[in-house]
Write a protein that holds these residues in place. Structure first.
Motif, short mmCIF file in Angstrom:
data_model
loop_
_atom_site.label_atom_id
_atom_site.label_comp_id
_atom_site.label_asym_id
_atom_site.label_seq_id
_atom_site.Cartn_x
_atom_site.Cartn_y
_atom_site.Cartn_z
N SER A 89 48.17 73.63 51.29
CA SER A 89 47.30 72.95 50.34
C SER A 89 47.19 73.73 49.04
O SER A 89 47.19 73.15 47.94
N ALA A 90 47.12 75.05 49.15
CA ALA A 90 46.98 75.90 47.96
C ALA A 90 48.22 75.74 47.07
O ALA A 90 48.12 75.62 45.85
N LYS A 91 49.39 75.71 47.71
CA LYS A 91 50.65 75.54 46.97
C LYS A 91 50.65 74.21 46.20
O LYS A 91 51.04 74.15 45.04
N ARG A 92 50.22 73.15 46.91
CA ARG A 92 50.20 71.83 46.30
C ARG A 92 49.22 71.78 45.14
O ARG A 92 49.48 71.19 44.10
N GLY A 115 54.45 75.20 37.72
CA GLY A 115 55.81 74.71 37.55
C GLY A 115 56.84 75.60 38.23
O GLY A 115 56.74 75.88 39.42
N ASP A 116 57.80 76.08 37.44
CA ASP A 116 58.90 76.88 37.98
C ASP A 116 58.48 78.28 38.43
O ASP A 116 59.26 79.02 39.02
N PHE A 117 57.25 78.65 38.09
CA PHE A 117 56.83 80.00 38.44
C PHE A 117 56.28 80.11 39.85
O PHE A 117 55.67 81.11 40.22
N ALA A 118 56.46 79.05 40.65
CA ALA A 118 55.99 79.09 42.03
C ALA A 118 56.95 79.91 42.89
O ALA A 118 58.15 79.94 42.63
N GLU A 165 54.28 82.60 50.79
CA GLU A 165 54.10 83.65 49.79
C GLU A 165 53.69 83.02 48.48
O GLU A 165 54.03 81.88 48.18
N PHE A 166 52.98 83.80 47.69
CA PHE A 166 52.46 83.29 46.42
C PHE A 166 52.92 84.19 45.28
O PHE A 166 52.86 85.42 45.39
N ALA A 202 46.51 81.39 39.06
CA ALA A 202 46.00 80.02 38.96
C ALA A 202 44.91 79.77 40.01
O ALA A 202 43.88 79.16 39.73
N LEU A 203 45.14 80.30 41.21
CA LEU A 203 44.15 80.11 42.27
C LEU A 203 42.86 80.86 41.96
O LEU A 203 41.76 80.38 42.23
N GLN A 204 43.01 82.05 41.37
CA GLN A 204 41.82 82.80 40.98
C GLN A 204 41.02 82.03 39.94
O GLN A 204 39.79 81.98 39.98
N GLU A 205 41.74 81.42 39.02
CA GLU A 205 41.06 80.65 37.99
C GLU A 205 40.34 79.45 38.61
O GLU A 205 39.21 79.13 38.22
N ILE A 206 40.98 78.82 39.57
CA ILE A 206 40.32 77.70 40.26
C ILE A 206 39.06 78.19 40.97
O ILE A 206 38.01 77.55 40.92
N GLY A 207 39.17 79.36 41.61
CA GLY A 207 37.99 79.95 42.26
C GLY A 207 36.87 80.20 41.26
O GLY A 207 35.70 79.91 41.53
#
Lengths: 208, 160
Positions: free
Chosen positions: A88-91, A98-101, A107-108, A115-120
């Motif tokens: 879910s986090a990946k999605r 984008g391409d930086f995944a 793995e992240f 990006a996830l930190q920003e969402i948090g």
């Protein structure tokens, strides 16, 4: 022992559910703007759960999750956890990075992590500002820390904070939906033992 | 053979052929004790180093300094002898890194230290450990041979 939260009546829980609901609404709006896709959150579940049960909510203590953790400082010290299943986090961040995944499923990349930190940050910020409005208390989040690991291991740091005083945690848990798709994510607010009383008093609820 | 589950801030014992299992150790520490002669095993999942002013009975498994004697008592009742008991440890990780380390963030290493002090008090030797680092662990202690299986999310499985 300081397990006063076990005496919370249904009224106390419903007040907190309503505050959580409005907080989640703000958070969903902010997230939708960031991600350019509609994010919905359901009405939060508010419950008093034992330490052993808390990780059952996210599929057991061994479930691999991405965990974003921040502390709330100010007049109602608390811990906030935002747990997402790795898929879910990946999605959730795919559109942002984008391409930086990272190409590995579990793995992240640095971009994904940030990006996830920003969402948090956004989730916690909008949630807390609604809580601060209701309670008229000063609340400010620390910068988020992040880990990919077993849910039990991640949540234990919040329980340790409660550890000396309690065996139960007050959990405000919200689930997410992105468009039609379910994003398996949970947002937990764990007030410190001394904070539960302040929280409820400031919301006009008497603890029985 | 049964696998007996040990929760967080909990402890239990088992005799061969049963084993004991606890999941999702983060900064908590799993204390695995075994008497190879009696084939009696004990496992504790502690959360905090020491209880400041004596833990209430139901909270003894939560702290390193109260869980160790409690576990030894229970093992003795099942026929284990303290002079034969050996220990293996796992856990005590630091799951999150923050700028400006608070005491809370250092809880893993402090838990490990406290467990070692508590074991030293009863002269229980530590035969193996997988502690520290930044990953969560699930462990299973065999009551048959005292082997300790350690599983992490990122590094797979190893046996201590």
């Amino acid at each position: 022992m300081n397990d006063e939260i076990r005496n919370l009546g249904e009224f106390g829980l419903s007040v907190l559910r309503e505050v959580g609901n409005i907080g989640a609404g703000h958070a969903a709006t902010a997230l939708s703007q960031l991600l350019h896709s509609e994010i919905q959150m359901n009405v939060p579940r508010v419950a008093v759960v034992s330490f052993d049960e808390i990780s059952d909510v996210v599929g057991g203590s061994e479930q691999l999750v991405i965990g974003i953790f921040l502390r709330v400082e100010g007049e109602i010290p608390s811990s906030i956890f935002f747990l997402l299943e790795t898929e879910s986090a990946k999605r959730l961040v795919a559109g942002l990075v984008g391409d930086f995944a990272s190409s590995e499923a579990e793995e992240f990349s640095e971009m994904e992590i940030s990006a996830l930190q920003e969402i948090g940050n956004i989730l916690a910020g909008s949630y807390l500002s609604s809580l601060a409005d209701f309670t008229k208390k000063e609340l400010s989040p620390t910068p988020p820390a992040i880990a990919v690991d077993m849910a039990g291991a991640i949540l234990s740091i919040g329980l340790i904070q409660l550890g000396p005083a309690a065996d139960y945690a007050l959990v405000v848990d919200t689930e997410f939906l992105q468009g039609e798709r379910e994003i398996k994510g949970h947002f937990f607010l764990l007030p410190d033992p001394g904070s539960v009383q302040i929280l409820f008093e400031s919301l006009g609820v008497e603890l029985g | 053979m049964n696998v007996i589950r040990v929760g967080m801030a909990d402890l239990n014992i088992a005799a061969a052929p049963d084993s004991l299992r606890t999941t999702g150790l983060g900064s908590c520490v799993g204390i695995a004790l075994f008497d190879p002669h009696a084939k009696v095993a004990g496992l504790a999942h502690i959360m905090l180093p020491t209880s400041a002013n004596g833990a209430a009975e139901q909270n003894r498994p939560k702290y390193a300094n109260t869980a160790v004697p409690m576990l030894l008592e229970m093992m003795a009742q099942r026929g284990a002898e303290r002079r034969r008991i050996i220990a293996k440890l796992a856990g005590g990780a630091q799951m999150f890194t923050f700028a400006g380390q608070s005491d809370l963030m250092r809880i893993g290493p402090r838990n490990v230290e406290a467990v070692k002090e508590a074991l030293a008090l009863f002269t229980i030797p530590i035969k193996a450990e997988d502690t520290g680092g930044n990953c969560g662990r699930t462990i299973e202690l065999s009551g048959q041979d005292g082997s300790l299986l350690v599983r992490t999310a990122k590094q797979g499985v190893m046996t201590l």
